[in-house]
Write a protein that holds these residues in place. Structure first.
Motif, PDB file in Angstrom:
ATOM      1  N   PRO A   1       0.819  -1.232   0.000  1.00 59.30           N
ATOM      2  CA  PRO A   1       0.000   0.000   0.000  1.00 59.30           C
ATOM      3  C   PRO A   1       0.845   1.271   0.000  1.00 59.30           C
ATOM      4  O   PRO A   1       0.417   2.302  -0.518  1.00 59.30           O
ATOM      5  N   VAL A   2       2.035   1.210   0.592  1.00 58.33           N
ATOM      6  CA  VAL A   2       2.988   2.315   0.509  1.00 58.33           C
ATOM      7  C   VAL A   2       4.325   1.732   0.077  1.00 58.33           C
ATOM      8  O   VAL A   2       4.618   0.562   0.319  1.00 58.33           O
ATOM      9  N   SER A   3       5.138   2.546  -0.557  1.00 55.81           N
ATOM     10  CA  SER A   3       6.410   2.053  -1.062  1.00 55.81           C
ATOM     11  C   SER A   3       7.325   1.632   0.079  1.00 55.81           C
ATOM     12  O   SER A   3       7.557   2.387   1.020  1.00 55.81           O
ATOM     13  N   ALA A   4       7.852   0.408  -0.026  1.00 54.06           N
ATOM     14  CA  ALA A   4       8.769  -0.119   0.988  1.00 54.06           C
ATOM     15  C   ALA A   4      10.163  -0.352   0.425  1.00 54.06           C
ATOM     16  O   ALA A   4      11.049  -0.781   1.155  1.00 54.06           O
TER      17      ALA A   4
ATOM     18  N   VAL B   1      11.111  -7.383  -3.696  1.00 52.17           N
ATOM     19  CA  VAL B   1      11.683  -8.678  -4.088  1.00 52.17           C
ATOM     20  C   VAL B   1      11.362  -9.732  -3.029  1.00 52.17           C
ATOM     21  O   VAL B   1      10.959 -10.860  -3.351  1.00 52.17           O
ATOM     22  N   HIS B   2      11.529  -9.374  -1.766  1.00 51.58           N
ATOM     23  CA  HIS B   2      11.281 -10.329  -0.688  1.00 51.58           C
ATOM     24  C   HIS B   2       9.823 -10.786  -0.679  1.00 51.58           C
ATOM     25  O   HIS B   2       9.535 -11.992  -0.524  1.00 51.58           O
TER      26      HIS B   2
ATOM     27  N   PHE C   1      17.066  -7.330   5.246  1.00 46.17           N
ATOM     28  CA  PHE C   1      17.148  -5.929   5.638  1.00 46.17           C
ATOM     29  C   PHE C   1      16.927  -5.079   4.397  1.00 46.17           C
ATOM     30  O   PHE C   1      17.039  -5.562   3.265  1.00 46.17           O
ATOM     31  N   ASN C   2      16.614  -3.819   4.590  1.00 49.57           N
ATOM     32  CA  ASN C   2      16.385  -2.920   3.472  1.00 49.57           C
ATOM     33  C   ASN C   2      17.664  -2.790   2.640  1.00 49.57           C
ATOM     34  O   ASN C   2      18.770  -2.734   3.184  1.00 49.57           O
TER      35      ASN C   2
ATOM     36  N   ARG D   1      21.237  -5.427  -3.103  1.00 48.82           N
ATOM     37  CA  ARG D   1      22.534  -5.021  -3.652  1.00 48.82           C
ATOM     38  C   ARG D   1      23.693  -5.837  -3.087  1.00 48.82           C
ATOM     39  O   ARG D   1      24.832  -5.672  -3.537  1.00 48.82           O
ATOM     40  N   TYR D   2      23.416  -6.706  -2.140  1.00 48.27           N
ATOM     41  CA  TYR D   2      24.494  -7.461  -1.491  1.00 48.27           C
ATOM     42  C   TYR D   2      24.280  -8.968  -1.583  1.00 48.27           C
ATOM     43  O   TYR D   2      24.882  -9.735  -0.831  1.00 48.27           O
ATOM     44  N   LEU D   3      23.455  -9.407  -2.520  1.00 46.78           N
ATOM     45  CA  LEU D   3      23.153 -10.828  -2.607  1.00 46.78           C
ATOM     46  C   LEU D   3      24.376 -11.706  -2.865  1.00 46.78           C
ATOM     47  O   LEU D   3      24.487 -12.785  -2.260  1.00 46.78           O
TER      48      LEU D   3
END
Length: 249
Positions: A78-81, A87-88, A181-182, A186-188
């Motif tokens: 409903p709001v940008s997370a 992806v999660h 975590f947010n 970028r760290y996969l």
């Protein structure tokens, strides 16, 4: 018969989904239909597959545009997370053991997906990371990305030159075991390697955005990147040294 129609009919007959494609999207109403058509064309050999669009708080009708597309599942925040949360959410909802991701802006050509999936035939490979070649972005964005990747690579030793590429393929269960975590997307490579998985890299193409505007600025990426980088470095140092052996009771 369209690949997507074939995939939908196969699922109706109870066939297991072989592949899940997760698309995080925010304000991409003008790009999503064309992107889905290209995914259908690229993944005919992998049917039945599913496409999950995660509408991350869009205000332009992205979710509505995706819902009218056949065989597409739509999740909505409903709001940008943020991209990592999208992806999660998509991976949590995925039905297949193998998940592919690509950005909703159309800059990641779906024709690259089969090449990303292939290395996962090796059971030791947990993640296949796309690395953009001939990147179609502004000079400032490319320079900022190059600097961030250099610093990240120096600190984390993850062996990946381009972790910002949205094209990735990985094992669903392995992903869900990672610390969440947010900005984790970028760290996969570092996080998968931390859990003992082999990381494969595939050069992929890149193209200009078809419509709309980027949801991020260079400054935004830099500010959050500093904190995240030190946090991931801490996670790598604190990883478990061994897994318990299994035994029969």
């Amino acid at each position: 018969m369209r690949n997507g129609t074939r995939s939908a009919r196969a699922r109706a007959k109870g066939e297991a989904v072989k592949l899940s494609v997760v698309i995080p999207a925010r304000n991409e109403a003008l790009n999503i239909a064309a992107l889905v058509r290209e995914i259908d064309a690229a993944l005919g050999a992998f049917a039945p597959f599913e496409i999950i669009v995660v509408d991350d708080g869009s205000t332009d009708g992205t979710g509505a545009a995706a819902k009218v597309l056949p065989h597409v599942r739509v999740l909505r925040h409903p709001v940008s997370a943020g991209q990592s949360a999208a992806v999660h959410s998509g991976v949590m909802a995925a039905r297949a053991e193998i998940v592919c991701t690509l950005d909703g802006d159309g800059q990641n050509p779906p024709a690259n997906l089969p090449a990303l999936i292939a290395p996962l035939a090796n059971p030791r490979v947990g993640l296949v990371a796309g690395q953009r070649v001939g990147r179609q972005d502004t000079w400032s964005k490319k320079q900022a990305s190059r600097a961030a990747n250099a610093i990240r690579g120096w600190m984390l030793k993850d062996g990946t030159r381009d972790t910002g590429c949205g094209l990735k393929a990985f094992r669903r269960e392995a992903f869900l075991r990672l610390p969440y975590f947010n900005h984790m997307h970028r760290y996969l490579p570092a996080l998968f390697a931390r859990d003992g998985w082999v990381i494969a890299h595939v050069d992929v193409s890149h193209r200009a955005r078809g419509a709309g505007a980027s949801n991020y600025t260079n400054l935004q990426r830099a500010l959050v990147g500093v904190v995240d980088l030190f946090g991931v470095a801490w996670l790598l140092r604190r990883r478990k040294k061994a897994e318990p052996e299994s035994f029969d009771v």
